[in-house]
Design an enzyme around this catalytic site. Structure first.
Site, short mmCIF file in Angstrom:
data_model
loop_
_atom_site.label_atom_id
_atom_site.label_comp_id
_atom_site.label_asym_id
_atom_site.label_seq_id
_atom_site.Cartn_x
_atom_site.Cartn_y
_atom_site.Cartn_z
N SER A 109 55.33 43.61 44.74
CA SER A 109 54.54 42.39 45.28
C SER A 109 55.23 41.80 46.60
O SER A 109 55.33 42.53 47.53
CB SER A 109 54.58 41.33 44.15
OG SER A 109 53.38 40.36 44.38
N ASP A 140 44.04 44.52 40.02
CA ASP A 140 44.92 43.73 40.51
C ASP A 140 44.36 42.21 41.02
O ASP A 140 43.68 42.57 42.06
CB ASP A 140 46.06 44.21 41.78
CG ASP A 140 47.27 43.34 41.88
OD1 ASP A 140 47.18 42.19 41.74
OD2 ASP A 140 48.01 43.89 42.40
N HIS A 170 48.34 43.06 38.07
CA HIS A 170 49.60 43.01 38.91
C HIS A 170 50.64 43.45 38.12
O HIS A 170 51.39 42.24 37.74
CB HIS A 170 49.41 41.65 39.61
CG HIS A 170 50.28 41.52 40.65
ND1 HIS A 170 50.17 42.12 41.85
CD2 HIS A 170 51.47 40.77 40.87
CE1 HIS A 170 51.14 41.85 42.71
NE2 HIS A 170 51.82 40.89 42.11
#
Length: 221
Positions: free
Chosen positions: A115, A169, A200
């Protein structure tokens, strides 16, 4: 120098993996992945998991949390605070230099991130005049594409890239990641891309694929 959590898989590590966590997490977040990822015949590796500094995050009402940069917009074209990205890139460069000082050559240092951490991994990778062993970008994207590509270093595209993303996601839509993938390939990076039916997060199939990719790096190094 950033504070870090470290794990060594054997005596006198020959390789280093610097792994950056996501927003609001810390260096402990991905430490448990080491026994799932590492294979018995691999060379000794030092895993370095740094803690991002705490800073106010605009989209979270200015709440301070560990973050590699401020998130100033929901628009991915201008989402990342450029000064924060630059600051984090410099901090990661310092960690790379420390691994070199410890005896690990650049061609045996890998940079990984999830991320926000993956965004800094890619941003740092594009600035490498002397290539690292590879870049791992999980559930992420390349921030500030125009500025990042303008700073592309001559040796950067020699670095192989592993990218993986969840098709569901909700934080970073897969289309955003795929755009970054296209940009990287257009710049000349060799990118291994994986898309999984997940949100995610990280899944077992992804860890297996990443292990295969890392094994190829170790064999080449």
């Amino acid at each position: 120098m950033l504070e870090t959590v470290e794990q060594e898989t054997g005596a006198a590590p020959e390789w280093s993996v610097i792994w950056l966590h996501g927003l609001g997490a810390d260096g402990h977040d991905f430490a448990p992945i080491v026994p799932e990822l590492v294979r018995p015949h691999w060379p000794a590796i030092r895993f370095v998991f740094p803690h991002a500094p705490k800073r106010p995050v605009s989209i979270n009402n200015g709440m301070p949390m560990r973050a590699w940069y401020d998130i100033v917009s929901l628009d991915f074209r201008s989402r990342a605070d450029a000064s924060g990205v630059a600051e984090s890139v410099a901090q990661v460069e310092a960690l790379i230099a420390r691994e070199q000082a410890r005896g690990t050559p650049r061609e045996r240092i890998l940079l990984a991130g999830f991320s926000q951490g993956g965004a800094i991994t890619l941003s740092t990778g594009l600035r490498q005049q002397s290539p690292l062993a590879g870049l791992v970008a999980l559930s992420t994207y390349l921030p500030e594409v125009d500025a990042a590509t303008a700073q592309l270093a001559a040796g950067a595209t020699a670095q192989p890239v592993f990218m993986a993303h969840g098709s569901g996601d909700p934080v970073i839509p897969v289309q955003v990641a795929e755009h970054s993938l296209q940009v990287l390939r257009q710049l000349g990076f060799g990118v291994e891309w994986h898309r999984y039916a997940m949100a995610h997060q990280v899944c077992a199939e992804e860890i297996q694929a990443l292990g295969d990719w890392l094994q190829a790096r170790f064999a080449a190094g």
